[in-house]
Design a protein around this motif. Structure first.
Motif, PDB file in Angstrom:
ATOM      1  N   ALA A 179       8.495  53.591 -47.654  1.00 32.31           N
ATOM      2  CA  ALA A 179       8.524  52.351 -48.428  1.00 32.31           C
ATOM      3  C   ALA A 179       7.175  52.060 -49.064  1.00 32.31           C
ATOM      4  O   ALA A 179       6.124  52.380 -48.511  1.00 32.31           O
ATOM      5  CB  ALA A 179       8.937  51.185 -47.533  1.00 32.31           C
ATOM      6  N   LEU A 180       7.236  51.428 -50.229  1.00 30.65           N
ATOM      7  CA  LEU A 180       6.062  50.838 -50.856  1.00 30.65           C
ATOM      8  C   LEU A 180       6.045  49.362 -50.519  1.00 30.65           C
ATOM      9  O   LEU A 180       7.079  48.688 -50.594  1.00 30.65           O
ATOM     10  CB  LEU A 180       6.120  51.014 -52.376  1.00 30.65           C
ATOM     11  CG  LEU A 180       5.832  52.406 -52.912  1.00 30.65           C
ATOM     12  CD1 LEU A 180       6.318  52.509 -54.356  1.00 30.65           C
ATOM     13  CD2 LEU A 180       4.349  52.693 -52.835  1.00 30.65           C
ATOM     14  N   ARG A 204       8.846  44.688 -50.730  1.00 29.27           N
ATOM     15  CA  ARG A 204       9.018  46.034 -50.164  1.00 29.27           C
ATOM     16  C   ARG A 204      10.041  46.767 -51.026  1.00 29.27           C
ATOM     17  O   ARG A 204      11.065  46.200 -51.410  1.00 29.27           O
ATOM     18  CB  ARG A 204       9.507  45.929 -48.719  1.00 29.27           C
ATOM     19  CG  ARG A 204       9.885  47.254 -48.062  1.00 29.27           C
ATOM     20  CD  ARG A 204      10.463  47.019 -46.663  1.00 29.27           C
ATOM     21  NE  ARG A 204       9.455  46.514 -45.769  1.00 29.27           N
ATOM     22  CZ  ARG A 204       8.808  47.247 -44.861  1.00 29.27           C
ATOM     23  NH1 ARG A 204       9.093  48.533 -44.738  1.00 29.27           N
ATOM     24  NH2 ARG A 204       7.905  46.707 -44.077  1.00 29.27           N
ATOM     25  N   PHE A 205       9.762  48.043 -51.305  1.00 30.50           N
ATOM     26  CA  PHE A 205      10.680  48.875 -52.077  1.00 30.50           C
ATOM     27  C   PHE A 205      10.775  50.211 -51.368  1.00 30.50           C
ATOM     28  O   PHE A 205       9.746  50.849 -51.107  1.00 30.50           O
ATOM     29  CB  PHE A 205      10.171  49.058 -53.510  1.00 30.50           C
ATOM     30  CG  PHE A 205      11.120  49.814 -54.405  1.00 30.50           C
ATOM     31  CD1 PHE A 205      12.149  49.163 -55.048  1.00 30.50           C
ATOM     32  CD2 PHE A 205      10.971  51.179 -54.602  1.00 30.50           C
ATOM     33  CE1 PHE A 205      13.019  49.859 -55.884  1.00 30.50           C
ATOM     34  CE2 PHE A 205      11.833  51.878 -55.423  1.00 30.50           C
ATOM     35  CZ  PHE A 205      12.863  51.220 -56.067  1.00 30.50           C
ATOM     36  N   GLY A 251       7.442  43.820 -57.403  1.00 30.35           N
ATOM     37  CA  GLY A 251       8.122  44.977 -56.843  1.00 30.35           C
ATOM     38  C   GLY A 251       9.364  45.381 -57.612  1.00 30.35           C
ATOM     39  O   GLY A 251      10.075  46.306 -57.211  1.00 30.35           O
ATOM     40  N   ALA A 252       9.632  44.710 -58.738  1.00 29.80           N
ATOM     41  CA  ALA A 252      10.815  45.058 -59.538  1.00 29.80           C
ATOM     42  C   ALA A 252      10.645  46.448 -60.137  1.00 29.80           C
ATOM     43  O   ALA A 252       9.569  46.789 -60.631  1.00 29.80           O
ATOM     44  CB  ALA A 252      11.026  44.029 -60.643  1.00 29.80           C
ATOM     45  N   LEU A 253      11.709  47.240 -60.092  1.00 31.19           N
ATOM     46  CA  LEU A 253      11.680  48.586 -60.640  1.00 31.19           C
ATOM     47  C   LEU A 253      11.658  48.521 -62.162  1.00 31.19           C
ATOM     48  O   LEU A 253      12.568  47.967 -62.779  1.00 31.19           O
ATOM     49  CB  LEU A 253      12.899  49.376 -60.157  1.00 31.19           C
ATOM     50  CG  LEU A 253      13.003  50.826 -60.627  1.00 31.19           C
ATOM     51  CD1 LEU A 253      11.881  51.675 -60.043  1.00 31.19           C
ATOM     52  CD2 LEU A 253      14.370  51.410 -60.246  1.00 31.19           C
ATOM     53  N   ARG A 254      10.617  49.087 -62.760  1.00 31.93           N
ATOM     54  CA  ARG A 254      10.540  49.145 -64.215  1.00 31.93           C
ATOM     55  C   ARG A 254      11.246  50.381 -64.745  1.00 31.93           C
ATOM     56  O   ARG A 254      11.953  50.326 -65.734  1.00 31.93           O
ATOM     57  CB  ARG A 254       9.082  49.129 -64.670  1.00 31.93           C
ATOM     58  CG  ARG A 254       8.410  47.786 -64.427  1.00 31.93           C
ATOM     59  CD  ARG A 254       6.992  47.742 -64.934  1.00 31.93           C
ATOM     60  NE  ARG A 254       6.476  46.396 -64.867  1.00 31.93           N
ATOM     61  CZ  ARG A 254       5.200  46.073 -65.042  1.00 31.93           C
ATOM     62  NH1 ARG A 254       4.310  47.025 -65.298  1.00 31.93           N
ATOM     63  NH2 ARG A 254       4.811  44.821 -64.971  1.00 31.93           N
TER      64      ARG A 254
END
Length: 199
Positions: free
Chosen positions: A45-46, A59-60, A106-109
């Motif tokens: 995880a990041l 957390r991603f 933390g949103a996925l671009r």
């Protein structure tokens, strides 16, 4: 294992964060961004922690991460490797995927399957961000790889906004060499310490 933050002038503990048991691919090198967050890799995880309190902000968990994070201009970049085939089978092929996340939320671009490879040599190395794009060292990639037609090690330049390949650079040869981006130069460790102007 605990990550600890200390007050620099006094050495007084400010906060601590309980991390998962480290693995061989966990990098203990949190990067500070200008937003007041600490970004780190914790197993698969990041995470982003508040710099002042240590509270987890986001957390991603994309799966096995091979390197990261690289935090540049409000974006967190990381690389994951997804092996194919039966669980536990060594040396199987898989995909290296480059990820870009918003550093604050933390949103996925974007995420892009970048190259197909197999074995322990998989795993891109994020070299850095320059005006020309995001530089990554590709240790190997089969003929079905997306960043180049060659299976030889090379440097790829990705569009930081989309992850699309802008350039494939296979000169100078990278086999067995450590690589660093320093200013406008790529510095290689072998056969002797040599700097090359970026394309």
């Amino acid at each position: 294992m605990r990550l600890r933050a200390l007050h620099l002038p006094t050495g007084r503990p400010v906060w601590s964060f309980q991390r998962s048991r480290p693995t061989a691919r966990t990098l203990h090198d949190p990067r500070l961004a200008g937003s007041g967050l600490v970004h780190l890799l914790d197993e698969g995880a990041l995470l982003a922690l508040d710099q002042g309190s240590g509270r987890e902000v986001w957390r991603f968990a994309p799966g096995p991460l091979t390197q990261g994070p690289l935090v540049e201009r409000g974006t967190v970049y990381a690389v994951s490797h997804a092996p194919e085939g039966r669980e536990g089978r060594e040396g199987r092929d898989g995909w290296d995927t480059v990820l870009a996340l918003d550093a604050d939320t933390g949103a996925l671009r974007w995420q892009r399957q970048a190259a197909r490879c197999g074995g322990a040599g998989c795993g891109f190395e994020l070299l850095g961000l320059r005006p020309q794009g995001l530089y990554v060292k590709v240790p190997q990639g089969g003929r079905r790889g997306l960043l180049g037609r060659s299976s030889d090690p090379h440097v790829a330049v990705l569009d930081p906004a989309s992850g699309r390949a802008r350039r494939h650079w296979d000169h100078p040869p990278l086999a067995g060499a450590d690589a660093l981006l320093i200013g406008d130069h790529l510095v290689l460790s072998r056969p002797e310490l040599t700097a090359y102007g970026l394309p």
